[in-house]
Scaffold this active site. Sequence first.
Site, PDB file in Angstrom:
ATOM      1  CE1 TYR A 130      42.804  39.934  51.550  1.00  0.00           C
ATOM      2  CE2 TYR A 130      42.837  38.253  49.835  1.00  0.00           C
ATOM      3  CZ  TYR A 130      42.792  39.585  50.215  1.00  0.00           C
ATOM      4  OH  TYR A 130      42.720  40.567  49.251  1.00  0.00           O
TER       5      TYR A 130
ATOM      6  CB  SER B 233      41.282  44.155  42.465  1.00  0.00           C
ATOM      7  OG  SER B 233      41.947  44.999  43.380  1.00  0.00           O
TER       8      SER B 233
ATOM      9  CD  GLN C 101      38.851  48.098  42.729  1.00  0.00           C
ATOM     10  OE1 GLN C 101      39.651  47.155  42.737  1.00  0.00           O
ATOM     11  NE2 GLN C 101      38.999  49.156  43.511  1.00  0.00           N
TER      12      GLN C 101
ATOM     13  CE  LYS D 131      32.941  46.152  44.621  1.00  0.00           C
ATOM     14  NZ  LYS D 131      33.789  46.191  45.808  1.00  0.00           N
TER      15      LYS D 131
ATOM     16  CG  HIS E  12      34.517  46.226  50.320  1.00  0.00           C
ATOM     17  ND1 HIS E  12      34.965  47.249  49.545  1.00  0.00           N
ATOM     18  CD2 HIS E  12      35.531  45.320  50.329  1.00  0.00           C
ATOM     19  CE1 HIS E  12      36.190  46.994  49.113  1.00  0.00           C
ATOM     20  NE2 HIS E  12      36.558  45.825  49.564  1.00  0.00           N
TER      21      HIS E  12
ATOM     22  NE  ARG F 283      37.247  41.466  52.150  1.00  0.00           N
ATOM     23  CZ  ARG F 283      37.965  40.408  52.474  1.00  0.00           C
ATOM     24  NH1 ARG F 283      37.374  39.336  52.971  1.00  0.00           N
ATOM     25  NH2 ARG F 283      39.277  40.407  52.322  1.00  0.00           N
TER      26      ARG F 283
ATOM     27  CG  ASP G 228      29.383  43.647  45.800  1.00  0.00           C
ATOM     28  OD1 ASP G 228      29.116  44.073  46.947  1.00  0.00           O
ATOM     29  OD2 ASP G 228      30.430  43.956  45.202  1.00  0.00           O
ATOM     30  CB  SER G 229      27.313  42.720  49.973  1.00  0.00           C
ATOM     31  OG  SER G 229      28.285  43.710  49.666  1.00  0.00           O
TER      32      SER G 229
HETATM   33  C1  LIG Z   1      39.365  38.603  49.455  1.00  0.00           C
HETATM   34  C2  LIG Z   1      38.633  39.807  48.969  1.00  0.00           C
HETATM   35  C3  LIG Z   1      39.336  40.838  48.353  1.00  0.00           C
HETATM   36  C4  LIG Z   1      38.650  41.963  47.885  1.00  0.00           C
HETATM   37  N1  LIG Z   1      39.343  42.944  47.228  1.00  0.00           N
HETATM   38  C5  LIG Z   1      38.667  43.986  46.686  1.00  0.00           C
HETATM   39  C6  LIG Z   1      39.355  44.964  45.904  1.00  0.00           C
HETATM   40  O1  LIG Z   1      40.555  44.887  45.689  1.00  0.00           O
HETATM   41  N2  LIG Z   1      38.614  45.975  45.403  1.00  0.00           N
HETATM   42  C7  LIG Z   1      37.249  46.108  45.607  1.00  0.00           C
HETATM   43  O2  LIG Z   1      36.623  47.057  45.121  1.00  0.00           O
HETATM   44  N3  LIG Z   1      36.593  45.184  46.345  1.00  0.00           N
HETATM   45  C8  LIG Z   1      37.252  44.131  46.866  1.00  0.00           C
HETATM   46  N4  LIG Z   1      36.574  43.187  47.574  1.00  0.00           N
HETATM   47  C9  LIG Z   1      35.118  43.289  47.728  1.00  0.00           C
HETATM   48  C10 LIG Z   1      34.410  42.592  46.568  1.00  0.00           C
HETATM   49  O3  LIG Z   1      34.616  43.269  45.361  1.00  0.00           O
HETATM   50  C11 LIG Z   1      32.890  42.506  46.795  1.00  0.00           C
HETATM   51  O4  LIG Z   1      32.389  43.779  47.086  1.00  0.00           O
HETATM   52  C12 LIG Z   1      32.541  41.534  47.935  1.00  0.00           C
HETATM   53  O5  LIG Z   1      33.398  40.426  47.927  1.00  0.00           O
HETATM   54  C13 LIG Z   1      31.120  41.069  47.781  1.00  0.00           C
HETATM   55  O6  LIG Z   1      30.744  40.251  48.851  1.00  0.00           O
HETATM   56  P1  LIG Z   1      30.813  38.638  48.828  1.00  0.00           P
HETATM   57  O7  LIG Z   1      32.233  38.269  48.947  1.00  0.00           O
HETATM   58  O8  LIG Z   1      30.005  38.273  50.015  1.00  0.00           O
HETATM   59  O9  LIG Z   1      30.218  38.180  47.520  1.00  0.00           O
HETATM   60  C14 LIG Z   1      37.237  42.059  48.061  1.00  0.00           C
HETATM   61  C15 LIG Z   1      36.556  41.017  48.685  1.00  0.00           C
HETATM   62  C16 LIG Z   1      37.228  39.900  49.123  1.00  0.00           C
HETATM   63  C17 LIG Z   1      36.442  38.775  49.743  1.00  0.00           C
END
Ligand SMILES: Cc1cc2nc3c(=O)[nH]c(=O)nc-3n(C[C@H](O)[C@H](O)[C@H](O)COP(=O)(O)O)c2cc1C
Length: 381
Positions: free
Chosen positions: A28, A110, A131, A256, A280, A283, A311-312
């Site tokens: 996950y 979140s 968020q 975002k 994201h 993802r 981010d990312s």
């Molecule tokens: C397990 C997981 C859950 C996430 N859930 C959300 C979320 O609920 N809302 C959101 O805006 N982004 C969510 N994201 C994206 C993160 O906010 C962020 O954009 C991303 O993790 C950045 O990349 P990185 O994990 O490589 O640092 C999620 C990311 C992960 C890894």
Amino acid sequence: MNSLSQSVSMADLKCRAKKRVPKFAFDYIEEGCNTGVAVQHNRKMLDSLRLEPHYLEAYQAPNLTTHILGREYSAPYGIAPLGLTGLVWPQASVMHAKAARTANIPFVLSTVSTLALEEAAKHAQQNFWFQLYSPSDLGIQDDLLARLKACGCENLVVTLDVPTPSRRLKAIKSGLSVPPKITLSSVIQSTMRPLWSIATLREGLPQFANLTPYMDQQTMSMDDAAEFIRTKLRDVVDAASLQRIRAQWSGKLIVKGVLSVTDAQRAVALGADAIIVSNHGGRQLDAAQSPVQVLPEIVAAVGNQCEVMVDSGVESGVDVARYMALGAKAVFAGRMFLYGVAAHGQAGADHAIELLRLELGQVMSQLHCANPTSLVGHLVK
Ligand SMILES: Cc1cc2nc3c(=O)[nH]c(=O)nc-3n(C[C@H](O)[C@H](O)[C@H](O)COP(=O)(O)O)c2cc1C
């Protein structure tokens, strides 16, 4: 030997996390969408950036202090919004909130976190951001915004880039849906991680704590809960919905998931105080550009009208330095902080923040760069 002292990089945190949480929880965190190309692309593009030292500049020890949206933070990075964190480790978001407060960095909760926003605000205090996944039931949206205001939240992050659930293939196969389903294979995987299982049994199955006033998760069947989330909670954000949120929300609005100059300009025109350039973490869209590719032109287009964050793909303080050198005002990370908690609990949340601080400080010293905003002068073009 103290296991924390052996976690000297995100790779170490990830490796230890893998041994402590069930496979479905590890997947996950780690998984990108579809073939995972976007995740690899994020890494490749960050790695392609080079920074040059200016050794004959007068040396000053780096000071990481950063101002974001009118507030002073101790470093130019924060904890990105992460849904369903209780699946990774019970109380993971509490640990993040506390760690962010102690270190004085932003913590973004979140909408689909397993920690209620009132609790998060208590733990993170002024470091608490929220968020929003815009609910299609506007009554729920208005109530969420009122609750945020009541607990003093100043910064609202609206995520654009989830118009539809993504295709994360391992999650689909393991039945890890929203809400999560218990399958035979998840039970078997859990029994192989007894510490996680004991902690989870003690805490109970994770729930969407922000949504309990609107859905009775104790009595709802999984299918009813899934239907509720599909019909009442998730809405596609477009210009009209962003405009409505802007009209409702008097605090700072951060948009975002921006990946184009056009969206950046529209977000600013609709009243965004800041944007987060993001795919994201790879993802959502496997064919997405990396923020590395679009950040400079977005900063050039709107950087004097709003704060441009990113981010990312961040795996280290070197990556934070790279994004800052491209012109970001601040940088968020997601997975790194989840691996921290999965590996070491509360100490791991603190440690992940500290690792980024050590690494970023070391890179800045190496470059003769006194503060994060000066990193732009060190990018090799
Ligand atoms: C397990 C997981 C859950 C996430 N859930 C959300 C979320 O609920 N809302 C959101 O805006 N982004 C969510 N994201 C994206 C993160 O906010 C962020 O954009 C991303 O993790 C950045 O990349 P990185 O994990 O490589 O640092 C999620 C990311 C992960 C890894």
